[in-house]
Write an enzyme that holds these catalytic residues in place. Structure first.
Site, PDB file in Angstrom:
ATOM      1  N   GLY A  72       0.826  -1.195   0.000  1.00  0.00           N
ATOM      2  CA  GLY A  72       0.000   0.000   0.000  1.00  0.00           C
ATOM      3  C   GLY A  72       0.860   1.244   0.000  1.00  0.00           C
ATOM      4  N   GLY A  84       0.899   5.587   1.182  1.00  0.00           N
ATOM      5  CA  GLY A  84       0.320   6.604   2.049  1.00  0.00           C
ATOM      6  C   GLY A  84       0.888   7.968   1.737  1.00  0.00           C
ATOM      7  N   PHE A 117       3.239   9.622   3.159  1.00  0.00           N
ATOM      8  CA  PHE A 117       4.681   9.821   3.305  1.00  0.00           C
ATOM      9  C   PHE A 117       5.527   8.735   2.659  1.00  0.00           C
ATOM     10  CE2 PHE A 117       4.200  13.522   5.536  1.00  0.00           C
ATOM     11  CZ  PHE A 117       3.425  13.405   6.684  1.00  0.00           C
ATOM     12  N   GLY A 118       4.891   7.742   2.044  1.00  0.00           N
ATOM     13  CA  GLY A 118       5.702   6.701   1.422  1.00  0.00           C
ATOM     14  C   GLY A 118       4.905   5.461   1.101  1.00  0.00           C
ATOM     15  N   VAL A 150       4.582   0.928   1.550  1.00  0.00           N
ATOM     16  CA  VAL A 150       4.868  -0.229   2.396  1.00  0.00           C
ATOM     17  C   VAL A 150       4.991  -1.463   1.519  1.00  0.00           C
ATOM     18  CG1 VAL A 150       4.114  -1.627   4.345  1.00  0.00           C
ATOM     19  CG2 VAL A 150       3.589   0.818   4.301  1.00  0.00           C
ATOM     20  N   LYS A 183       8.316  -0.097   5.589  1.00  0.00           N
ATOM     21  CA  LYS A 183       7.724   1.204   5.288  1.00  0.00           C
ATOM     22  C   LYS A 183       8.833   2.143   4.821  1.00  0.00           C
ATOM     23  CE  LYS A 183       4.796   4.846   7.227  1.00  0.00           C
ATOM     24  NZ  LYS A 183       4.007   5.288   8.398  1.00  0.00           N
ATOM     25  N   ASP A 212      -4.528   9.805  13.782  1.00  0.00           N
ATOM     26  CA  ASP A 212      -4.946   9.435  12.421  1.00  0.00           C
ATOM     27  C   ASP A 212      -5.589   8.051  12.401  1.00  0.00           C
ATOM     28  OD1 ASP A 212      -3.365   9.255   9.127  1.00  0.00           O
ATOM     29  OD2 ASP A 212      -5.333   9.995   9.759  1.00  0.00           O
TER      30      ASP A 212
END
Length: 776
Positions: free
Chosen positions: A499, A501, A503-504, A506, A520, A615
């Site tokens: 996946g 997100g 900031f980066g 995984v 990650k 979050d």
């Protein structure tokens, strides 16, 4: 209407017409007969002027971004045979005037946002062959008038969620039907026992995840053209009809999650074309018939979570095409055949955990070179775990846990195997040992145990700060290099991507010792990504709880930053909520909420410095192999220090889940997490995101749920839950949970409940629920 006239009237798509792309005209009359604008990235609404193309035979607008309703002007297209509007964003009701198109053969309206009911007038289009309305937001009953469509071949209503009532018996009189797909709706009632009297060309019967009940029709064996039967996720009872063995062309048979009981009929062995057989969690009893071994084309065999007993027939292990065997959570016994791996060259999954299997693990399984998932835990296996060859070098301790008599490599967390000579020597020593030597030995053991007990007690009295240091040491015990991560992820190959997100990304990785990890990798080109890495390292290295994702290590230099995390094989809660292949039941969802609340209680109250996650959402709730939930992604988490709240200047939380005071004032507090948790609970039990398109114009998920409580829960709850047994108890459970969710998401932070009280109430709801239902 001629092309030139249409061009002058509308001015539509000038570049396309100039090249002739997507447009076909009658060579004799120069009339437009085909308008094909498939996959043109077009937006806006359908121009009403298209209704002037009176000679139009085909209108294909598939895979664009058209919106709005279908203009009534299209009612003038009396020659229209194909209307393809699939994969767009059309809204409103399906117009009843479509029933006035006398020559229409194909009506594709799938993957849009149509609402309302299915117009009965569609039953007037006697020429109709394909009616595909799947993946919309339709509701109400299936009109009986559809039974008038004597030429209908495909009728697809998949995934509308709110289509209810019984299936009209007239549907089963349409002898031309090739496909019936009503899956993922709320249909109820029985299937007629003689349903296959007329359906002699039916190839696909797809009814999974509804509320259908009664027996599986005994006439099913008469639908001899069937290729796929999908009845899973309903409330069917009784036995599997024996004449199902007459379906010589059948390739897929799905019966999971019903209340079938009875035994597997030996006639299943006659389904020689069968590739997938799934009948898990259906209360099936008895033994597995050896005739299953005759299914030479079988790729998937899943009979998990039943009450199957006796031996696993050795014939199964000779089906060379088998890729997955799932027999876990039964009462199967006896040893595995010594030649188990020799006949399974394509096997990728062998899931046998939680049975009563015994004997040694045959070394021949090493010949199954494609095997990547092996689960033998919670059985009675004994002896050495084969490690010399094949896939055994890649499996972890979890594959074998709960078999107390196993031995092998230390990394598998079992005792080392003793050599035959050493065992014989110990036997001889034991035979001559005198009682005088035994007593001192026992006394020594008692002293050691006593010393260990007092040592452990003294360690428990140490301060929290020392515990935190110990946790930090555990969290960073393993040094991992950039090259190791590169190798583990095959160079961050796309097939390993789990996946992405803010900031980066995984990735799934696998070390040489077989350990599976999640990596990650932070995108350092993104603003604040480096800060997020530092924050997540700071928080995750200091916390330790069974419902938090564990950090294994980190890898950091000027150009690269990554966290190495515990791998969660069942993905995220978001994946499960919105999957078309799997469904969480009521108890599973409740357990996940309790797991999340337990983690939040630890973060808010049990750690020296309160931690706010900031979050909380379904994509950050990850599930391990036992479906235990773990909170992950602490990239914007905050340590509160001495105060109860703090001000965050950069609002980074996800829209729809963040508390009002976070978005408007940037105030971070533990009550903000409680608010997010309330929204999370609502989404989990309604299967509606807070950002869903339906929540516009002042309407919100919170308001929608609040308005429905307590009397209209069935109108907002995920339809997949309402199709299960024990409906009354489950409605009560969902209602109580959603009322708690509303309390958590109060606008004013001081009115929200403390997470400790929330956890207590959830545990009480679960206790009452378990008392009210008969769990499988």
């Amino acid at each position: 209407m001629t092309l030139s006239t249409f061009w002058q009237t509308t001015g539509l798509l000038l570049p396309l017409f100039a090249t002739g792309l997507g447009l076909h005209c009658d060579s004799q009359n120069n009339r437009v007969i085909v308008l094909n604008l498939t996959s043109m990235s077009l937006t806006g609404t359908i121009p009403p002027h298209i209704g002037n193309l009176s000679f139009l035979v085909q209108l294909r607008l598939r895979n664009n971004s058209f919106q709005g309703s279908i203009p009534v002007d299209l009612v003038h297209l009396h020659r229209l045979e194909i209307l393809h509007l699939g994969y767009n964003s059309f809204q409103g009701e399906i117009p009843s005037w479509l029933g006035s198109l006398p020559k229409l053969q194909i009506l594709y309206l799938f993957r849009n946002n149509f609402t309302g009911t299915i117009p009965p007038s569609l039953g007037n289009i006697t020429t109709l062959k394909n009616l595909e309305l799947w993946n919309n937001n339709l509701q109400g009953n299936i009109p009986e008038e559809i039974g008038n469509l004597n030429n209908l071949e495909t009728f697809n209503l998949y995934g509308n969620q709110q289509i209810s009532g019984t299936i009209p018996p007239t549907i089963f009189n349409i002898s031309s039907l090739d496909t019936i797909d009503f899956a993922l709706n709320r249909l109820s009632g029985n299937l007629p026992d003689d349903m296959c009297q007329y359906l002699r060309v039916l190839k696909r019967l797809i009814l999974h995840h509804n509320q259908l009940e009664g027996s599986i029709p005994s006439s099913l064996g008469q639908c001899k053209e069937l290729l796929r039967i999908s009845l899973d996720g309903n409330k069917f009872t009784g036995i599997i009809p024996r004449n199902i063995g007459n379906l010589s062309l059948l390739q897929e048979l799905y019966l999971d999650t019903n209340d079938l009981k009875g035994e597997l009929p030996e006639e299943l062995g006659s389904l020689h074309a069968l590739e997938r057989l799934r009948a898990g969690k259906s209360r099936i009893t008895g033994s597995i018939p050896p005739e299953i071994g005759n299914l030479h084309n079988l790729k998937v065999l899943s009979l998990h979570n039943n009450s199957l007993t006796s031996l696993i027939p050795s014939t199964i292990f000779n089906i060379s095409k088998l890729e997955s065997i799932g027999l876990y959570m039964n009462r199967l016994s006896g040893p595995l055949p010594s030649t188990i791996g020799l006949g399974l060259p394509n096997l990728k999954e062998l899931l046998l955990w939680d049975n009563e299997l015994n004997g040694i693990i045959p070394g021949s399984i090493s010949n199954a070179s494609e095997l990547t998932i092996l689960e033998l835990a919670l059985n009675l296996f004994s002896g050495p775990i084969p490690t010399a060859l094949g896939p055994f070098t890649n499996f972890s301790a979890e594959s074998f846990m709960g078999n107390s008599e196993l031995c092998g490599a230390s990394r598998l967390q079992v005792p080392q195997c003793k050599t035959h000579a050493l065992q014989e020597l110990k036997k001889k020593k034991a035979s001559v040992m005198k009682p005088i030597y035994i007593l001192p030995t026992i006394a020594s053991m008692i002293l050691v145990l006593a010393f260990t007990y007092f040592l452990l007690r003294s360690r428990k009295r140490k301060s929290k700060s020392l515990e935190e240091e110990d946790v930090l040491t555990l969290a960073t015990w393993r040094r991992i290099s950039y090259q190791e991560l590169q190798n583990a992820t095959n160079g961050y190959e796309e097939s390993n991507l789990l996946g992405t997100g803010g900031f980066g990304s995984v990735y799934r990785g696998k070390f040489l010792d077989g350990m599976i990890i999640a990596v990650k990798v932070f995108n350092l080109q993104v603003d604040r990504a480096s800060k997020s890495f530092d924050d997540e390292c700071e928080v995750m290295s200091k916390i330790r709880h069974r419902n938090l994702v564990k950090i294994i290590s980190s890898c950091s230099n000027i150009d690269f930053k990554a966290l190495v995390l515990e791998y969660m094989p069942n993905g995220s809660l978001e994946t499960w909520l919105y999957s078309h292949n799997y469904c969480l039941d009521t108890l599973q969802r409740l357990n996940i909420m309790i797991d999340v609340a337990s983690a939040l209680e630890y973060l808010h109250h049990d750690y020296a410095t309160p931690i706010v996650h900031c979050d909380l959402k379904p994509s950050n709730v990850l599930l391990d192999k036992d479906m235990v939930a773990h909170i992950g992604d602490f990239g914007i988490a905050k340590l509160l220090g001495e105060g109860d709240s703090m001000r965050q200047t950069n609002t980074l939380a996800t829209i729809g889940y963040m508390a009002p005071e976070y978005g408007s004032e940037g105030i971070v507090s533990v009550t903000g997490d409680v608010y997010s948790f309330g929204i999370l609970m609502m989404e989990t039990f309604t299967r509606k995101k807070p950002t869903d398109n339906m929540f516009e114009g002042g309407m919100s998920l919170k308001w929608w749920v609040k308005e429905a409580l307590p009397d209209s829960v069935t109108e907002i709850a995920d339809a997949n839950l309402l199709g299960e047994e024990n409906l009354s108890a489950k409605v009560d459970c969902i209602s109580s949970t959603l009322q708690l969710a509303v309390s958590c998401s109060e606008e004013l932070s001081e009115r929200r409940m403390d997470i400790t009280n929330v956890l207590g109430k959830l545990q009480k709801i679960r206790k009452e629920f378990e008392k009210s239902v008969v769990l499988p």
